[in-house]
Design a protein around this motif. Sequence first.
Motif, mmCIF file in Angstrom:
data_model
loop_
_atom_site.group_PDB
_atom_site.id
_atom_site.type_symbol
_atom_site.label_atom_id
_atom_site.label_comp_id
_atom_site.label_asym_id
_atom_site.label_seq_id
_atom_site.Cartn_x
_atom_site.Cartn_y
_atom_site.Cartn_z
ATOM 1 N N LEU A 1 0.827 -1.200 0.000
ATOM 2 C CA LEU A 1 0.000 0.000 0.000
ATOM 3 C C LEU A 1 0.864 1.255 0.000
ATOM 4 C CD1 LEU A 1 -2.877 1.122 0.111
ATOM 5 C CD2 LEU A 1 -2.769 0.992 2.607
ATOM 6 N N ALA A 2 1.950 1.238 0.760
ATOM 7 C CA ALA A 2 2.843 2.401 0.821
ATOM 8 C C ALA A 2 3.477 2.681 -0.537
ATOM 9 C CB ALA A 2 3.925 2.161 1.875
ATOM 10 N N MET A 3 3.891 1.618 -1.232
ATOM 11 C CA MET A 3 4.497 1.818 -2.556
ATOM 12 C C MET A 3 3.502 2.403 -3.546
ATOM 13 S SD MET A 3 7.125 -1.384 -3.214
ATOM 14 C CE MET A 3 6.098 -2.689 -2.546
ATOM 15 N N MET A 4 2.257 1.962 -3.461
ATOM 16 C CA MET A 4 1.241 2.500 -4.364
ATOM 17 C C MET A 4 0.936 3.954 -4.050
ATOM 18 S SD MET A 4 -1.437 -0.602 -5.117
ATOM 19 C CE MET A 4 -1.622 -1.152 -3.426
ATOM 20 N N LEU A 5 0.903 4.298 -2.758
ATOM 21 C CA LEU A 5 0.644 5.680 -2.370
ATOM 22 C C LEU A 5 1.801 6.596 -2.779
ATOM 23 C CD1 LEU A 5 -0.944 5.209 1.187
ATOM 24 C CD2 LEU A 5 -2.106 5.821 -0.942
ATOM 25 N N LEU A 6 3.008 6.032 -2.893
ATOM 26 C CA LEU A 6 4.165 6.808 -3.341
ATOM 27 C C LEU A 6 4.183 6.995 -4.858
ATOM 28 C CD1 LEU A 6 6.967 5.343 -1.042
ATOM 29 C CD2 LEU A 6 5.982 7.647 -0.944
ATOM 30 N N GLY A 7 3.239 6.344 -5.538
ATOM 31 C CA GLY A 7 3.137 6.533 -6.977
ATOM 32 C C GLY A 7 3.685 5.399 -7.817
ATOM 33 N N LEU A 8 4.176 4.333 -7.180
ATOM 34 C CA LEU A 8 4.668 3.194 -7.958
ATOM 35 C C LEU A 8 3.497 2.436 -8.565
ATOM 36 C CD1 LEU A 8 7.479 1.748 -5.644
ATOM 37 C CD2 LEU A 8 7.770 3.016 -7.784
ATOM 38 N N PRO A 9 3.635 1.916 -9.763
ATOM 39 C CA PRO A 9 2.540 1.153 -10.385
ATOM 40 C C PRO A 9 2.173 -0.048 -9.532
ATOM 41 C CG PRO A 9 4.255 1.674 -11.986
ATOM 42 C CD PRO A 9 4.808 2.034 -10.641
ATOM 43 N N ILE A 10 0.890 -0.440 -9.605
ATOM 44 C CA ILE A 10 0.406 -1.580 -8.843
ATOM 45 C C ILE A 10 1.170 -2.844 -9.224
ATOM 46 C CG2 ILE A 10 -1.440 -1.852 -10.553
ATOM 47 C CD1 ILE A 10 -1.555 -2.979 -6.875
ATOM 48 N N VAL A 11 1.559 -2.967 -10.507
ATOM 49 C CA VAL A 11 2.311 -4.148 -10.950
ATOM 50 C C VAL A 11 3.633 -4.246 -10.203
ATOM 51 C CG1 VAL A 11 3.493 -5.203 -12.905
ATOM 52 C CG2 VAL A 11 1.275 -4.123 -13.239
ATOM 53 N N THR A 12 4.350 -3.130 -10.130
ATOM 54 C CA THR A 12 5.642 -3.109 -9.435
ATOM 55 C C THR A 12 5.472 -3.413 -7.950
ATOM 56 O OG1 THR A 12 6.426 -1.433 -11.003
ATOM 57 C CG2 THR A 12 7.687 -1.705 -8.974
ATOM 58 N N SER A 13 4.468 -2.812 -7.344
ATOM 59 C CA SER A 13 4.253 -2.982 -5.900
ATOM 60 C C SER A 13 3.944 -4.437 -5.554
ATOM 61 C CB SER A 13 3.105 -2.075 -5.439
ATOM 62 O OG SER A 13 3.344 -0.732 -5.781
ATOM 63 N N MET A 14 3.012 -5.045 -6.309
ATOM 64 C CA MET A 14 2.620 -6.415 -6.005
ATOM 65 C C MET A 14 3.748 -7.401 -6.300
ATOM 66 S SD MET A 14 -1.287 -6.565 -7.349
ATOM 67 C CE MET A 14 -1.403 -8.252 -6.836
#
Length: 426
Positions: A10-23
């Motif tokens: 969730l933190a990575m997505m809130l920082l603007g990273l794509p959902i693909v990268t985060s997951m």
Amino acid sequence: MIALGFGAMLAMMLLGLPIVTSMAAVGIVGGIAAYGAPFLDSIAPVVWGVQNDNLLTCIPLFVLLGELLLRSGIADRMYTTLAAWLGRLPGGLLHTNIGSSALFAATSGSSVATAATVGTVALPSLQARGYSMRSSLGSLAAGGTLGILIPPSLNMIVYGSLTSNSIGKLFIAGIIPGILLTLCFMLYIAGSALWNKETMREEKVPLGERIRLLRHFIPPAIVFGVVMGSLYLGIATTTESAALGVMAALFFVWQSGKMSWELLRNCFISSARISGMILLIMVAAFILNLTISLTGVAETMTKWVVGLGFSATGLILALLVFYLILGMFMDVLSMQVATIPITYPIAMALGIDPIWYGIFIVLVCELGMITPPVGMNLFVVHGIRPDNGGIQDAIWGAVPYAVIMILFTLLLMAVPGLATWLPAHM
């Protein structure tokens, strides 16, 4: 450990990273932490298996189907026809917004595409006729949510793929809830207009003209009938029904005189972009699912929740609140692929019907489309409004519809047969 992984994603997505990268990052790092470098060897078969899954072929086909209907002008003609039939109701063209969204959703499958298409057609007319911009944007944003409930729905395909449930049954299960939610939206519009003594109604169109306009319903009705009829009768798989729908749409595009290489090129490029995004997210989801299954996270969570003594009703109410909050920060697809692998086994352990649970997940996730700050439909309708007003009009205009959707979810809990009766008789 579970909370740490979910929090990091969730933190990575809130920082603007794509959902693909985060997951994918959480899945790979978690797998390596548990099993070391050999875990990487197990990723390749997963990626290969996802990309070669025949079931997922229907995603680009349904996306292409929506693009063909959008760019051929069929959506514009649908709106004109519905305006002639529904414009005299209390609330006027706001009913047409909801009705057109429901019809386009029945042939598109995308919430954002539904909101953008109907909004582009409707907003200039609504502004010229003096309709409240707040009410207009709210009805368009809410109407767009019907795109992922009324079949065919890309989000139902994602749920069925992640849980190995019949997508055909999920499509059939969404018909009655989709129609009822559409009627609830329209009932609210009429009731609100009468309560506030608003007189926004369109001029009466002669009966003969209204009957003549009904011919514009023929293309979307046939496309919907081909897709759902072939599924309901069992003569085609989900992918085959999507292909049949595309062939029917191509015929109507040709019949309308809009067929051209430029139109096809634009449809194919747009479909490739959208499909590529969805399939990449699916790959990341399956990598994360591999980590979850190998580390026993789902089993641990299931035993823990069952040990708490949660009833099925208690779990669903807790998940309703959970998804309502999560929808304020994540888009629908992100919510589905990040949470279904964990919540689905728990729901099954408590005896919840998997088809009903699929409709519930789609419904509460679509609620996130109109809840700020990351309500995708709010941004879509705000971006196409013809004036320069603030996004607060779209937000406040959508609030009553969000409340209706919450109440409708409670109704679905009280009467589960709304979602399970039709697929049980297919």
